[in-house]
Design an enzyme around this catalytic site. Structure first.
Site, PDB file in Angstrom:
ATOM      1  N   CYS A 226      -9.754   0.942 -10.500  1.00 40.51           N
ATOM      2  CA  CYS A 226     -10.646   1.496  -9.473  1.00 40.51           C
ATOM      3  C   CYS A 226     -12.110   1.475  -9.920  1.00 40.51           C
ATOM      4  O   CYS A 226     -13.014   1.623  -9.093  1.00 40.51           O
ATOM      5  CB  CYS A 226     -10.246   2.927  -9.128  1.00 40.51           C
ATOM      6  SG  CYS A 226      -8.604   3.054  -8.380  1.00 40.51           S
TER       7      CYS A 226
ATOM      8  N   THR B 120      16.399   0.408  -6.431  1.00 41.39           N
ATOM      9  CA  THR B 120      16.402  -0.697  -5.475  1.00 41.39           C
ATOM     10  C   THR B 120      17.832  -0.966  -4.999  1.00 41.39           C
ATOM     11  O   THR B 120      18.764  -0.227  -5.309  1.00 41.39           O
ATOM     12  CB  THR B 120      15.833  -1.966  -6.133  1.00 41.39           C
ATOM     13  OG1 THR B 120      16.746  -2.416  -7.139  1.00 41.39           O
ATOM     14  CG2 THR B 120      14.477  -1.693  -6.770  1.00 41.39           C
TER      15      THR B 120
ATOM     16  N   GLY C  13       5.144   2.075  -7.536  1.00 45.72           N
ATOM     17  CA  GLY C  13       3.758   1.611  -7.420  1.00 45.72           C
ATOM     18  C   GLY C  13       3.474   0.819  -6.160  1.00 45.72           C
ATOM     19  O   GLY C  13       4.134   0.952  -5.131  1.00 45.72           O
TER      20      GLY C  13
ATOM     21  N   LYS D  75     -17.839  31.110   6.599  1.00 48.42           N
ATOM     22  CA  LYS D  75     -16.786  30.503   7.413  1.00 48.42           C
ATOM     23  C   LYS D  75     -16.777  29.024   7.054  1.00 48.42           C
ATOM     24  O   LYS D  75     -17.579  28.244   7.556  1.00 48.42           O
ATOM     25  CB  LYS D  75     -17.057  30.710   8.898  1.00 48.42           C
ATOM     26  CG  LYS D  75     -15.924  30.217   9.805  1.00 48.42           C
ATOM     27  CD  LYS D  75     -16.367  30.185  11.261  1.00 48.42           C
ATOM     28  CE  LYS D  75     -16.618  31.571  11.803  1.00 48.42           C
ATOM     29  NZ  LYS D  75     -16.986  31.508  13.252  1.00 48.42           N
TER      30      LYS D  75
END
Length: 816
Positions: free
Chosen positions: A44, A274, A283, A434
């Site tokens: 990332c 699987t 993933g 708020k």
């Protein structure tokens, strides 16, 4: 008995699974295969190293092979690609890229974490292009950086407006490149809905990024230096990043006939197993359940991959797990903005045919009176039973934490109206008493209990075509930044007295700036027997959604080397600097007007504001008032604009000194009431009109004279009786409704202080400084025994003729 566990692929899922497996069992043999060099890196962060935001390349390497092997006792084999699986023999075949040899490795348990692969469509000329790259790993990043350095890139193109695409746009811009973005969809950031994504379009344009939306690439020409779009547009490009999206990497899964699902992702059960026994998958390569409706989907994000890596290790070690699916919570940085979301978007809900209601709000990131507050644009999607289906937010600060709170509430099954009871941390630098999350809860409660009906921004144009009755309850000065054509304007504070003007034989579509006053108006109208709907999110949502892309041509390479600024003929007077940060609309415009009135024609002003909407507002204001915007750009987390008083005309032609060009352009008001709320309304209208260049006259008579009092004087007889009955000045005025012996007035003043609204006496002073004329009726003063020394020094004195003389030149006349 020790197990032999093989893991294919590192990074988020595989590396997490490996370390968790070791922590749970010291005896198991754990082997991790990675076809590249790097087993654990921050994928990332790759775009940010391209843009030199992350300076050191090694900072992206989270774990080294040597470090993980020694710390966890793992067998890690890099440059080792698993090329096939034999489920019957429970063995894999591995290709060693360093030696080009193949060998087999048996397993008791096999975990697949191959990740996803970048989509590379069969575009004509792509294979011949020398300057087109994708970005998925460290080697990709290294190639892009090297190409930019070696080929003196000036124009870069990004194909695809998702997470990586937008991050690459920003980081290429950080390098000083001209950047253009091509996206086949009508918007960037597919996790957002159109009106929310429009804010990103605005920000990209503000930074000079050219956007080509609803357009796709048909071919690359001249070895990639030219890009032909479906629209017929040809783009020049020195470097192109393909960021169209990703697909599950299932090449290996297909060698052993694993069952595949959505987008070709590997199907797994609730334990990540699987269709083949003892083979697990995690993933970006797997199909997951959408937590909203449990439908199968594919969500390639880092958080799910890390979570799944831990859980699959638990399963293999006999621990019970619960994985409820993935709701797709995410955040992305787009220049100064953060765009965050969780759950389903409106587009997805429509495709799934799930009924919902949308709520839009535009709160500040923290208390408005604390410096640095900036607006957020937020959206909540709610099912008919109150279930939270999704949330989106865009802004500079505080966006991610609000989405995190809502995502947490969704995870634990909270209903939308229960957001009102979420107790979050509060202090003026961080939030408001708020919180915006609470505001969503209160609005959801109103919708669920049918206290109000709403209509959406995308319904406005169709309703206009049908001749719908739009009622705008904003003040007149707010219309400078835009309005819905054909709407009837009745300010909220006049609504109760003007109900007779509104037809009862049709639905009333009411609107204000952000929705709050519209809601109050809807309550008044509905209780008076009208069928009314409030524009959700107000005019601000409609305006953002209606933004038109503005692409500016890039400078030529020669011009870049010889950049010159616009030359303006300015007198040798000081530049005025105005700080309007933290002010809500129309505060920044008012501040500009105050300063502009004291400037010379041709004198320059530099103004900064934290509301990015100011960028459009200042352009509209300058156009209306005959002034000139020289620059209008983003600096840090604020808009910085420079203006010149008057119009910049060719040499020898004098700039205009007049602010507005209309002949009948004044505003006059008669203030008869001495109520605080009505006095506040009169000051808001007066200052707004004055800010737009209108000459304003306010005529105070009878009870309204109390507003002008600054002190009391000793009196006798009838004058003394009047003095006992009347307030001593602007600070002591009652309110028209629920005064409660003065308590209501104190409550209003307390809320005004919290919301950073000036007290009434200061409003009077500022209005006078803007040029508002205050006239006290001498006849009323005489009857009520009010002396001139009691009133503010700036007050003028006259009779009705004085007022009528000014009203003849006005196009706005009010009685309050």
């Amino acid at each position: 008995m020790p197990k032999k566990i093989l893991i294919v692929g590192g990074v988020a899922g595989g590396a997490t699974a490996a370390t968790r497996l070791r922590r749970l069992n010291e005896q198991d043999e754990i082997i991790l295969f990675e076809k590249g060099e790097y087993i654990s890196f921050a994928n990332c962060g790759l775009p940010y190293h391209v843009g030199n935001v992350i300076k050191e390349r090694d900072d992206l390497l989270l774990q080294t092979v040597e470090g993980m092997q020694s710390q966890y006792g793992l067998d890690i084999r890099i440059s080792s690609e698993v090329i096939s699986i034999d489920p019957e023999k429970k063995a894999i075949t591995v290709l060693n890229h360093q030696t080009q040899e193949t060998y087999q490795e048996s397993y008791d348990k096999l975990i697949l974490s191959p990740g996803a692969k970048a989509i590379k469509p069969p575009i004509t000329g792509l294979n011949e292009a020398k300057n087109v790259f994708t970005l998925r790993n460290i080697p990709d990043m290294d190639q892009i950086k090297a190409y930019i350095k070696q080929h003196h890139v000036q124009i870069a193109t990004v194909i695809g407006g998702g997470f990586i695409g937008l991050e690459m746009v920003e980081n290429l811009h950080e390098l000083g490149l001209d950047v253009q973005l091509v996206e086949m969809s009508p918007q960037v950031m597919p996790t957002l809905d159109q009106e929310m994504a429009q804010q990103l379009h605005v920000q990209l344009n503000l930074h000079g990024v050219s956007l080509y939306l609803n357009d796709g690439v048909t071919s690359f020409q001249d070895a990639g230096n030219e890009i032909l779009l479906a629209s017929g547009t040809t783009l020049q490009s020195d470097l192109t990043i393909l960021s169209i999206g990703v697909l599950p990497e299932t090449t290996l899964a297909q060698t052993c006939d694993l069952e595949l699902g959505v987008k070709g992702a590997i199907k797994v059960n609730e334990d990540f197993e699987t269709s083949q026994q003892d083979i697990y998958a995690i993933g970006d390569a797997i199909e997951v359940k959408d937590t909203i409706d449990q439908s199968p989907t594919h969500i390639p994000l880092a958080w799910p991959a890390n979570r799944q890596g831990r859980l699959v290790a638990d399963v293999i070690n006999g621990l019970a797990i619960e994985y409820r699916g993935t709701q797709g919570t995410s955040a992305a940085k787009v220049f100064e903005l953060t765009a965050a979301s969780t759950g389903n978007s409106e587009r997805i809900l429509k495709n799934k045919k799930i009924a919902y209601q949308a709520i839009h709000i535009h709160p500040n990131s923290h208390a408005g009176y604390y410096p640095g507050a900036s607006p957020m644009h937020m959206k909540l999607l709610v099912a008919t039973d109150g279930t939270i289906l999704g949330a989106q937010a865009v802004g500079t600060d505080g966006v991610d934490k609000r989405i995190d709170v809502i995502a947490t509430a969704m995870r634990f099954g909270a209903k939308a109206d229960e957001l009102a009871s979420v107790e979050v941390a509060y202090a003026p630098p961080y939030s408001s008493a708020k919180d915006p999350v609470n505001m969503f809860g209160y609005i959801a409660d109103n919708l669920m209990h049918e206290t109000v009906e709403t209509f959406q921004w995308h319904e406005v144009d169709a309703l206009k075509a049908l001749g719908a009755y739009f009622l705008d309850v904003r003040e007149e000065f707010e219309l400078a930044t835009g309005k819905i054509d054909g709407s009837v304007m009745i300010p909220l504070n006049q609504l109760r007295d003007r109900l007779s003007e509104i037809p009862k034989n049709q639905t009333i579509y009411v609107l204000c700036q952000v929705g709050l006053r519209g809601y109050n108006a809807a309550r008044v109208l509905s209780q008076a027997g009208y069928h009314v709907k409030n524009l959700d999110g107000g005019y601000k949502t409609y305006k953002l959604a209606s933004y038109t892309i503005k692409n500016k041509p890039f400078k030529t390479k020669q011009n870049k080397l010889n950049t010159t600024s616009v030359s303006l003929s300015e007198p040798s007077v000081a530049t005025i600097e105005v700080d309007a940060c933290g002010l809500q609309c129309p505060g920044p415009i008012l501040k500009v007007k105050e300063q502009m009135d004291h400037m010379f024609p041709g004198q320059k002003m530099i103004v900064s504001a934290s509301d990015f909407g100011f960028s459009a507002d200042i352009e509209a204001w300058a156009k209306t008032t005959g002034n000139t915007v020289v620059t209008n750009e983003i600096q840090g987390k604020k808009v910085v604009a420079s203006l010149v008083k008057g119009q910049h005309l060719p040499e020898g032609v004098q700039a205009k000194e007049a602010v507005l060009q209309e002949t009948a352009n004044g505003a006059t008001m008669v203030v008869f009431s001495g109520d605080m709320d009505k006095a506040l309304a009169s000051m808001i209208i007066a200052t707004g009109a004055a800010a737009m260049g209108k000459p304003v006259t306010i005529f105070f008579t009878f009870w309204g004279l109390s507003i002008l009092k600054k002190q009391s004087v000793k009196k006798q007889g009838m004058a003394k009786l009047f003095d006992l009955m009347l307030p001593n000045g602007a600070k002591q005025l009652p309110i028209s409704k629920m005064n409660m012996g003065g308590l209501g007035s104190k409550m209003i003043q307390s809320v005004m202080k919290q919301k950073n609204v000036d007290p009434l006496p200061e409003m009077l002073e500022k209005a006078q400084q803007l040029g508002v004329k205050f006239i006290a009726c001498t006849m009323s003063m005489d009857i009520m025994g009010i002396e001139r020394e009691e009133l503010f020094d700036f007050v003028e004195y006259g009779g009705v003729a004085t007022y009528l003389g000014d009203s003849e030149q006005a196009n706005l006349n009010l009685f309050i």
